[in-house]
Design a protein around this motif. Sequence first.
Motif, PDB file in Angstrom:
ATOM      1  N   ASP A  28      57.777 -11.984 -21.778  1.00 54.50           N
ATOM      2  CA  ASP A  28      59.250 -10.736 -21.690  1.00 54.50           C
ATOM      3  C   ASP A  28      60.215 -11.483 -22.658  1.00 54.50           C
ATOM      4  OD1 ASP A  28      61.118  -9.248 -20.622  1.00 54.50           O
ATOM      5  OD2 ASP A  28      61.501 -11.399 -18.725  1.00 54.50           O
TER       6      ASP A  28
ATOM      7  N   CYS B  84      64.583 -10.886 -22.966  1.00 58.45           N
ATOM      8  CA  CYS B  84      63.990 -10.929 -21.290  1.00 58.45           C
ATOM      9  C   CYS B  84      66.221 -11.017 -20.448  1.00 58.45           C
ATOM     10  CB  CYS B  84      63.715 -12.918 -20.797  1.00 58.45           C
ATOM     11  SG  CYS B  84      64.715 -13.866 -21.269  1.00 58.45           S
TER      12      CYS B  84
ATOM     13  N   GLY C 102      67.166 -11.993 -16.330  1.00 56.39           N
ATOM     14  CA  GLY C 102      65.491 -12.029 -15.980  1.00 56.39           C
ATOM     15  C   GLY C 102      65.500 -10.973 -15.156  1.00 56.39           C
TER      16      GLY C 102
ATOM     17  N   THR D 165      63.051  -8.608 -16.128  1.00 56.09           N
ATOM     18  CA  THR D 165      62.396  -8.294 -16.010  1.00 56.09           C
ATOM     19  C   THR D 165      61.225  -9.183 -14.850  1.00 56.09           C
ATOM     20  OG1 THR D 165      62.758  -6.462 -17.696  1.00 56.09           O
ATOM     21  CG2 THR D 165      60.073  -7.444 -17.660  1.00 56.09           C
ATOM     22  N   GLY D 166      61.030  -9.477 -15.297  1.00 56.70           N
ATOM     23  CA  GLY D 166      60.698 -11.678 -15.163  1.00 56.70           C
ATOM     24  C   GLY D 166      60.348 -11.424 -13.607  1.00 56.70           C
TER      25      GLY D 166
ATOM     26  N   ILE E  51      55.758 -16.454 -16.557  1.00 59.32           N
ATOM     27  CA  ILE E  51      55.985 -15.872 -17.399  1.00 59.32           C
ATOM     28  C   ILE E  51      56.863 -16.817 -18.249  1.00 59.32           C
ATOM     29  CG2 ILE E  51      57.644 -14.042 -17.695  1.00 59.32           C
ATOM     30  CD1 ILE E  51      56.820 -13.547 -14.717  1.00 59.32           C
ATOM     31  N   THR E  52      56.956 -16.785 -19.655  1.00 57.53           N
ATOM     32  CA  THR E  52      57.716 -16.895 -21.012  1.00 57.53           C
ATOM     33  C   THR E  52      59.044 -15.497 -21.503  1.00 57.53           C
ATOM     34  OG1 THR E  52      55.937 -18.220 -21.413  1.00 57.53           O
ATOM     35  CG2 THR E  52      57.981 -18.181 -23.540  1.00 57.53           C
ATOM     36  N   GLY E  53      60.266 -16.301 -21.463  1.00 56.17           N
ATOM     37  CA  GLY E  53      60.898 -15.614 -21.805  1.00 56.17           C
ATOM     38  C   GLY E  53      61.373 -15.692 -22.797  1.00 56.17           C
TER      39      GLY E  53
ATOM     40  N   ASP F  43      65.450 -14.684 -26.013  1.00 56.77           N
ATOM     41  CA  ASP F  43      66.359 -13.669 -25.891  1.00 56.77           C
ATOM     42  C   ASP F  43      67.231 -14.426 -27.139  1.00 56.77           C
ATOM     43  OD1 ASP F  43      67.901 -11.574 -23.964  1.00 56.77           O
ATOM     44  OD2 ASP F  43      68.745 -12.392 -25.232  1.00 56.77           O
TER      45      ASP F  43
ATOM     46  N   ALA G   5      68.994 -16.364 -17.226  1.00 58.33           N
ATOM     47  CA  ALA G   5      67.300 -15.876 -16.735  1.00 58.33           C
ATOM     48  C   ALA G   5      67.122 -17.528 -16.145  1.00 58.33           C
ATOM     49  CB  ALA G   5      67.808 -15.579 -18.124  1.00 58.33           C
TER      50      ALA G   5
ATOM     51  N   TYR H 260      61.090 -18.068 -14.369  1.00 58.63           N
ATOM     52  CA  TYR H 260      59.984 -18.563 -16.239  1.00 58.63           C
ATOM     53  C   TYR H 260      59.692 -19.659 -15.669  1.00 58.63           C
ATOM     54  CZ  TYR H 260      62.833 -13.695 -17.482  1.00 58.63           C
ATOM     55  OH  TYR H 260      63.099 -12.431 -17.556  1.00 58.63           O
TER      56      TYR H 260
ATOM     57  N   LEU I  27      61.191 -20.836 -21.256  1.00 53.69           N
ATOM     58  CA  LEU I  27      62.203 -19.801 -21.771  1.00 53.69           C
ATOM     59  C   LEU I  27      63.138 -20.593 -23.170  1.00 53.69           C
ATOM     60  CD1 LEU I  27      65.100 -19.569 -19.228  1.00 53.69           C
ATOM     61  CD2 LEU I  27      63.448 -17.689 -20.195  1.00 53.69           C
TER      62      LEU I  27
END
Length: 275
Positions: free
Chosen positions: A111, A114, A117, A119-120, A130-132, A134, A143, A149, A152
Amino acid sequence: MSEFDEEALAEVYNRGLELEKAGDLKAAAEAYCQALELDPEDHCGASIRLAAMGAVATPERMPDAYVATLFDQHADVFEAILVDQLEYCVPLLLREQLRTHAPGLYPAVLDLGCGTGLTGEALADISDTITGVDLSERIIEIAFDREVYEDLYVGEAVAFLEEFENEDGSRPTYDLIAATDVMPYLGRLEPAIAAAAARLNPDGVLGFSTETLPDDAMAGQPYIVGPKRRFAHAEGYVREVLAANGFAILAMDPITVRLEDGEPVPGHLVLARRA
């Protein structure tokens, strides 16, 4: 980070804002240029205001310092403003687009940009991990509290795609890369799309949103800084960059990205598969 006189910067930048609001664009541009001299990293986004005014050529991307500062400052109210006031729902639109055009489970999701969060959270039920990523450290903290996630990271989206390695030196790859509300801050798309292609597993999917403007406003340009000081991208340009990097477009749907000053901001929601 370079050091600069924050009081002097605030004074000259605010003077530019007042002059721009009053319609004295020449004097405003001079003030913004002074702001850039005081702070070359451009935490205030003076270069973007200059481009939106047509005083300088369109840059290829927004300054990292500006994007990080912008989202750090608004982190605590970011989601409330985006969802409640601006009626932003792109993550949910992406989830539905995936359901229609590329259903299934995505073991590894990245993501990009991100944010807090959203979208996650929208993709959690179709993802294993899921990896975020930003640019805003404060946004990442928020997030983290969402607990969707696996990992992050604070970092710039394209740099992460190009450079990130695991501790053992391996380069992780992904089955889905999502970039909702990222391209309006990037401008030139070639680096991001090429780097995403290199990070996707075979048959991996890239989903992202763009903003756009009418053809007369775009004036034949692939991307410009629009009046709201974000990048607008021409549909044809987006298609060309995807094709040049080996993507097959699954969907490119016109959407309302958000409301701004009560008016809909048009854009596209794009889903493409790595060939």
